[in-house]
Design a protein around this motif. Sequence first.
Motif, PDB file in Angstrom:
ATOM      1  N   PHE A   1     -10.073  -5.232   0.398  1.00  0.00           N
ATOM      2  CA  PHE A   1      -9.560  -4.372  -0.663  1.00  0.00           C
ATOM      3  C   PHE A   1      -8.030  -4.363  -0.648  1.00  0.00           C
ATOM      4  O   PHE A   1      -7.377  -4.460  -1.696  1.00  0.00           O
ATOM      5  CB  PHE A   1     -10.093  -2.948  -0.483  1.00  0.00           C
ATOM      6  CG  PHE A   1      -9.455  -1.946  -1.409  1.00  0.00           C
ATOM      7  CD1 PHE A   1      -9.836  -1.857  -2.743  1.00  0.00           C
ATOM      8  CD2 PHE A   1      -8.462  -1.103  -0.950  1.00  0.00           C
ATOM      9  CE1 PHE A   1      -9.240  -0.944  -3.581  1.00  0.00           C
ATOM     10  CE2 PHE A   1      -7.861  -0.184  -1.786  1.00  0.00           C
ATOM     11  CZ  PHE A   1      -8.249  -0.097  -3.116  1.00  0.00           C
ATOM     12  N   GLY A   2      -7.438  -4.254   0.541  1.00  0.00           N
ATOM     13  CA  GLY A   2      -5.978  -4.262   0.651  1.00  0.00           C
ATOM     14  C   GLY A   2      -5.381  -5.565   0.144  1.00  0.00           C
ATOM     15  O   GLY A   2      -4.352  -5.552  -0.545  1.00  0.00           O
ATOM     16  N   ARG A   3      -5.995  -6.676   0.459  1.00  0.00           N
ATOM     17  CA  ARG A   3      -5.506  -7.973  -0.008  1.00  0.00           C
ATOM     18  C   ARG A   3      -5.609  -8.071  -1.532  1.00  0.00           C
ATOM     19  O   ARG A   3      -4.702  -8.587  -2.194  1.00  0.00           O
ATOM     20  CB  ARG A   3      -6.302  -9.093   0.654  1.00  0.00           C
ATOM     21  CG  ARG A   3      -5.997  -9.272   2.151  1.00  0.00           C
ATOM     22  CD  ARG A   3      -6.951 -10.248   2.789  1.00  0.00           C
ATOM     23  NE  ARG A   3      -6.604 -10.483   4.194  1.00  0.00           N
ATOM     24  CZ  ARG A   3      -7.382 -11.123   5.064  1.00  0.00           C
ATOM     25  NH1 ARG A   3      -8.573 -11.594   4.659  1.00  0.00           N
ATOM     26  NH2 ARG A   3      -6.990 -11.297   6.316  1.00  0.00           N
TER      27      ARG A   3
ATOM     28  N   GLY B   1       4.463  -6.932   0.233  1.00  0.00           N
ATOM     29  CA  GLY B   1       4.091  -7.928   1.234  1.00  0.00           C
ATOM     30  C   GLY B   1       3.277  -7.324   2.354  1.00  0.00           C
ATOM     31  O   GLY B   1       2.519  -6.361   2.161  1.00  0.00           O
ATOM     32  N   ASP B   2       3.491  -7.865   3.587  1.00  0.00           N
ATOM     33  CA  ASP B   2       2.693  -7.426   4.734  1.00  0.00           C
ATOM     34  C   ASP B   2       2.936  -5.964   5.078  1.00  0.00           C
ATOM     35  O   ASP B   2       2.015  -5.270   5.524  1.00  0.00           O
ATOM     36  CB  ASP B   2       3.012  -8.303   5.941  1.00  0.00           C
ATOM     37  CG  ASP B   2       2.504  -9.731   5.753  1.00  0.00           C
ATOM     38  OD1 ASP B   2       1.621  -9.919   4.884  1.00  0.00           O
ATOM     39  OD2 ASP B   2       2.988 -10.628   6.455  1.00  0.00           O
ATOM     40  N   ALA B   3       4.166  -5.501   4.883  1.00  0.00           N
ATOM     41  CA  ALA B   3       4.462  -4.095   5.199  1.00  0.00           C
ATOM     42  C   ALA B   3       3.615  -3.171   4.322  1.00  0.00           C
ATOM     43  O   ALA B   3       3.052  -2.179   4.800  1.00  0.00           O
ATOM     44  CB  ALA B   3       5.949  -3.810   4.992  1.00  0.00           C
ATOM     45  N   GLU B   4       3.541  -3.514   3.048  1.00  0.00           N
ATOM     46  CA  GLU B   4       2.735  -2.698   2.137  1.00  0.00           C
ATOM     47  C   GLU B   4       1.245  -2.810   2.466  1.00  0.00           C
ATOM     48  O   GLU B   4       0.501  -1.829   2.365  1.00  0.00           O
ATOM     49  CB  GLU B   4       2.974  -3.129   0.682  1.00  0.00           C
ATOM     50  CG  GLU B   4       4.291  -2.643   0.089  1.00  0.00           C
ATOM     51  CD  GLU B   4       5.488  -3.331   0.728  1.00  0.00           C
ATOM     52  OE1 GLU B   4       6.568  -2.726   0.752  1.00  0.00           O
ATOM     53  OE2 GLU B   4       5.309  -4.480   1.200  1.00  0.00           O
TER      54      GLU B   4
ATOM     55  N   HIS C   1       0.042  -3.112   5.359  1.00  0.00           N
ATOM     56  CA  HIS C   1      -0.158  -2.205   6.488  1.00  0.00           C
ATOM     57  C   HIS C   1      -0.294  -0.763   5.987  1.00  0.00           C
ATOM     58  O   HIS C   1      -1.120  -0.002   6.494  1.00  0.00           O
ATOM     59  CB  HIS C   1       1.022  -2.320   7.473  1.00  0.00           C
ATOM     60  CG  HIS C   1       0.951  -1.337   8.592  1.00  0.00           C
ATOM     61  ND1 HIS C   1       0.027  -1.439   9.605  1.00  0.00           N
ATOM     62  CD2 HIS C   1       1.692  -0.212   8.849  1.00  0.00           C
ATOM     63  CE1 HIS C   1       0.195  -0.425  10.444  1.00  0.00           C
ATOM     64  NE2 HIS C   1       1.205   0.323  10.002  1.00  0.00           N
ATOM     65  N   VAL C   2       0.512  -0.439   4.967  1.00  0.00           N
ATOM     66  CA  VAL C   2       0.415   0.911   4.394  1.00  0.00           C
ATOM     67  C   VAL C   2      -0.938   1.126   3.752  1.00  0.00           C
ATOM     68  O   VAL C   2      -1.579   2.161   3.928  1.00  0.00           O
ATOM     69  CB  VAL C   2       1.541   1.146   3.363  1.00  0.00           C
ATOM     70  CG1 VAL C   2       1.357   2.473   2.647  1.00  0.00           C
ATOM     71  CG2 VAL C   2       2.899   1.110   4.057  1.00  0.00           C
ATOM     72  N   TRP C   3      -1.408   0.111   2.955  1.00  0.00           N
ATOM     73  CA  TRP C   3      -2.707   0.266   2.302  1.00  0.00           C
ATOM     74  C   TRP C   3      -3.806   0.447   3.344  1.00  0.00           C
ATOM     75  O   TRP C   3      -4.686   1.300   3.184  1.00  0.00           O
ATOM     76  CB  TRP C   3      -3.045  -0.953   1.442  1.00  0.00           C
ATOM     77  CG  TRP C   3      -2.031  -1.393   0.424  1.00  0.00           C
ATOM     78  CD1 TRP C   3      -1.746  -2.666   0.064  1.00  0.00           C
ATOM     79  CD2 TRP C   3      -1.170  -0.560  -0.376  1.00  0.00           C
ATOM     80  NE1 TRP C   3      -0.768  -2.695  -0.889  1.00  0.00           N
ATOM     81  CE2 TRP C   3      -0.402  -1.409  -1.184  1.00  0.00           C
ATOM     82  CE3 TRP C   3      -0.965   0.810  -0.476  1.00  0.00           C
ATOM     83  CZ2 TRP C   3       0.548  -0.946  -2.069  1.00  0.00           C
ATOM     84  CZ3 TRP C   3      -0.019   1.290  -1.367  1.00  0.00           C
ATOM     85  CH2 TRP C   3       0.723   0.423  -2.155  1.00  0.00           C
ATOM     86  N   ARG C   4      -3.745  -0.312   4.400  1.00  0.00           N
ATOM     87  CA  ARG C   4      -4.777  -0.219   5.437  1.00  0.00           C
ATOM     88  C   ARG C   4      -4.755   1.153   6.091  1.00  0.00           C
ATOM     89  O   ARG C   4      -5.803   1.730   6.380  1.00  0.00           O
ATOM     90  CB  ARG C   4      -4.588  -1.302   6.485  1.00  0.00           C
ATOM     91  CG  ARG C   4      -4.812  -2.712   5.954  1.00  0.00           C
ATOM     92  CD  ARG C   4      -4.791  -3.730   7.064  1.00  0.00           C
ATOM     93  NE  ARG C   4      -5.872  -3.490   8.027  1.00  0.00           N
ATOM     94  CZ  ARG C   4      -6.093  -4.249   9.102  1.00  0.00           C
ATOM     95  NH1 ARG C   4      -5.321  -5.298   9.329  1.00  0.00           N
ATOM     96  NH2 ARG C   4      -7.075  -3.970   9.922  1.00  0.00           N
TER      97      ARG C   4
END
Length: 397
Positions: free
Chosen positions: A355-357, A371-374, A376-379
Amino acid sequence: MSETSLSSAIDDYISARLEAKPDKWLTKGEWLDDAAKRAKQITLVTHAPKFTHGDARGIGARVEGQEGEDYLSTASLTVPVIDVIGNAAALDVANLLLLEADGKRLVDLIRNGDSSPLAAFTKEKVQLDSWCDGFSQVLVGGSVTTHTLAKQIYFPVDKGYHLLSPLFASSLCHALYQRIDQSRFGDEAKAARDVRRKKEFSDLTIVDFPHLAEQHFGGTKPQNVSLLNSKRYGRAYLLSCQPPSWQDRLTAPQSEAHFWKRYEYRVAPILRELSHFLKLLEQADNNDAIKQRRAGFVDDLMGALLNYAAELRTLPAGWSRAMAEPMSETFCRWLDPTDNQKLSDEEANQIGLEFGRWLNKRLQKRLAHIGDAELHVWRRLLARQLRLLKQDLEGWA
């Protein structure tokens, strides 16, 4: 029919008119003389032109009931209520002619040449004949005419015309109004609603009309439109003709990519709002208000995902295994469980990661900095929802 009963009704009616204007008429015979002269100013109809426009001219139309009608129209009324148009000052003459006793109206008797109900008011045959001749004028009417403001549309066919836009069906409108009014405000309807309000049992039926509308004709002078319109105080009911809202039949997605495509269609408005919100805050520093608003959008997206998954779990078991392009085992166990399968914590987190991807990929179309930081936030935001997701899935399995 009892001639006495109709004559009595006529006597009571004329007495009320004399009492209202004692200086205008001295006897009932004088009132009938005057009424017979004014009768030609009105016409008995079932379809009236002034409902379309207050300045419309024309004689209107009268349609009698017909047997064997397969659709709703004025002709389907066995005994349509007669409306009256013309000079509003002569509507008292119309009320006289529409007096009824034992199922017979005065106007019907006059049409058949029966003047007996009026014979009690004069001993002179000449005067009686003059009354009948005058009142008969309402049955004759003038030449068949219409008017531009009646807004009727005629389409040429063969050697004549087909009427596409008929006059307003006043008699049908009145019958509908009476039926709806009785269902809404009749004694039985009031009693049924009172029982429901008290939460008690009753054999009475409550009839409701969803999305009922009310239209008014004639403004402060509804009598200028027609007699029946005046009796309804200018009101007419409109039933809703909105088409039904059909629910699409639920079908299985054709692949895992198709699953996300369908889900994206469902949440497109939420996704646009989130993207727009993040775009506006592209250069802003995070704070609690921004984080809470962003988390709210993600919660809405996750809720829609849970609902869609719950719908797919109602399909016959095994649908995911028969796909030409099968989904991953994790998705099959989530959306199409068999043998009371339950998701593990790892599988639930894998769904959350997918879902995050998916969310990152959609947001990156407008926000290049995602990017990856976001991710991490979604997760992190999803972690709370995933625990609830796992509990729900275990309950469904």
